[in-house]
Every structure is written in structure tokens, then in C-alpha cells.
Design a protein around this motif. Sequence first.
Motif, PDB file in Angstrom:
ATOM      1  N   TYR A   1       0.865  -1.170   0.000  1.00 42.33           N
ATOM      2  CA  TYR A   1       0.000   0.000   0.000  1.00 42.33           C
ATOM      3  C   TYR A   1       0.903   1.221   0.000  1.00 42.33           C
ATOM      4  O   TYR A   1       2.087   1.132   0.308  1.00 42.33           O
TER       5      TYR A   1
ATOM      6  N   GLN B   1       0.988   5.703   0.774  1.00 43.58           N
ATOM      7  CA  GLN B   1       0.284   6.829   1.373  1.00 43.58           C
ATOM      8  C   GLN B   1       1.088   8.099   1.189  1.00 43.58           C
ATOM      9  O   GLN B   1       2.254   8.179   1.594  1.00 43.58           O
TER      10      GLN B   1
ATOM     11  N   LYS C   1      -3.185  12.208   2.593  1.00 40.35           N
ATOM     12  CA  LYS C   1      -4.097  11.361   1.821  1.00 40.35           C
ATOM     13  C   LYS C   1      -4.260  10.008   2.508  1.00 40.35           C
ATOM     14  O   LYS C   1      -3.457   9.613   3.341  1.00 40.35           O
ATOM     15  N   GLN C   2      -5.322   9.317   2.114  1.00 40.21           N
ATOM     16  CA  GLN C   2      -5.555   7.986   2.664  1.00 40.21           C
ATOM     17  C   GLN C   2      -4.592   6.976   2.063  1.00 40.21           C
ATOM     18  O   GLN C   2      -4.110   7.146   0.932  1.00 40.21           O
ATOM     19  N   ARG C   3      -4.338   5.932   2.833  1.00 38.31           N
ATOM     20  CA  ARG C   3      -3.498   4.849   2.334  1.00 38.31           C
ATOM     21  C   ARG C   3      -4.268   4.140   1.225  1.00 38.31           C
ATOM     22  O   ARG C   3      -5.457   3.832   1.372  1.00 38.31           O
ATOM     23  N   GLU C   4      -3.598   3.854   0.116  1.00 40.19           N
ATOM     24  CA  GLU C   4      -4.267   3.226  -1.018  1.00 40.19           C
ATOM     25  C   GLU C   4      -3.575   1.925  -1.405  1.00 40.19           C
ATOM     26  O   GLU C   4      -2.366   1.741  -1.209  1.00 40.19           O
ATOM     27  N   LEU C   5      -4.371   1.038  -1.994  1.00 35.40           N
ATOM     28  CA  LEU C   5      -3.862  -0.239  -2.452  1.00 35.40           C
ATOM     29  C   LEU C   5      -2.921  -0.044  -3.632  1.00 35.40           C
ATOM     30  O   LEU C   5      -3.231   0.690  -4.582  1.00 35.40           O
TER      31      LEU C   5
ATOM     32  N   GLY D   1      -3.974  -1.945  -7.792  1.00 34.85           N
ATOM     33  CA  GLY D   1      -4.686  -0.685  -7.850  1.00 34.85           C
ATOM     34  C   GLY D   1      -4.731  -0.190  -9.282  1.00 34.85           C
ATOM     35  O   GLY D   1      -3.821  -0.445 -10.079  1.00 34.85           O
TER      36      GLY D   1
ATOM     37  N   SER E   1      -4.211   2.617 -10.637  1.00 38.10           N
ATOM     38  CA  SER E   1      -3.176   3.549 -11.078  1.00 38.10           C
ATOM     39  C   SER E   1      -1.844   2.868 -11.403  1.00 38.10           C
ATOM     40  O   SER E   1      -0.978   3.493 -12.007  1.00 38.10           O
TER      41      SER E   1
END
Length: 121
Positions: free
Chosen positions: A37, A39, A43-47, A60, A62
Motif C-alpha cells: 500500500y 500513502q 491522503k488515505q493509504r491506497e492499495l 490498484g 493507477s
Amino acid sequence: QVQLVESGGGLVQAGGSLRLSCAASGSIFDINNMGWYRQAPGKQRELVATTRNGGNTNYGDSVKGRFTISRDNAKNTVYLQMNSLKPEDTPVYYCNAGARRTWYGGYSVYWGQGTQVTVST
């Protein structure tokens, strides 16, 4: 306890490549999911990507087509090959694992300390 140690972060130019590694150690019976993940500040932590013990992977949106996740079960290690890096790939990357310490225990989620990736223009 279970520890996750990431390595491989650093500075790279846009369009370049980096390979991250994350090794799990400690009192481990088995590991189900392992993944990455990221971050950015504020911002929020993203996969980024995950891989299950059976081999299924998930990415993810992106990073699809640019990043590849792989795993060495014998070493309890997960890798993230990052190609065609963009400035927006810059955040701190965190390793994640779902592991259990005994055959009768449930899985718990563990996190690494994070490794910084910086992509310059």
C-alpha cells in the motif's frame, strides 16, 4: 511477534524502475495475503498490489500494467517491481501481511515501517 522489513526504496527519475522487497520474520506459522500500500501526506493509504497464498493478485488501477507483485513463500518475502515510474508514484510504500502464528490461531494483519520512493521529473 511478526516483523515486516521493507527495502529498496529511493530516488529515481520518471520513467525509471525500482524493486521493493519486504521480508516477514518472527513467530510465523503461515502467511495468507501479502501486499503493498502507499500513502502520500494528507491522503488515505491506497492499495498498490496484493497477492494471496494461492497466487491470485490484485492491483490498484493507477499501477496496472506498470507494477508487478511477486512472492517467495520459502523466504516469506514479497516483491514489487515498479516500472515506468511517474512523479505521482512518490508516496511512502508500506508492506502488509496477513499472518498467523499458530495452526489454530486466526490471521492478524501486520504492517512494515514504510519505505520512501521519490520519483523526480
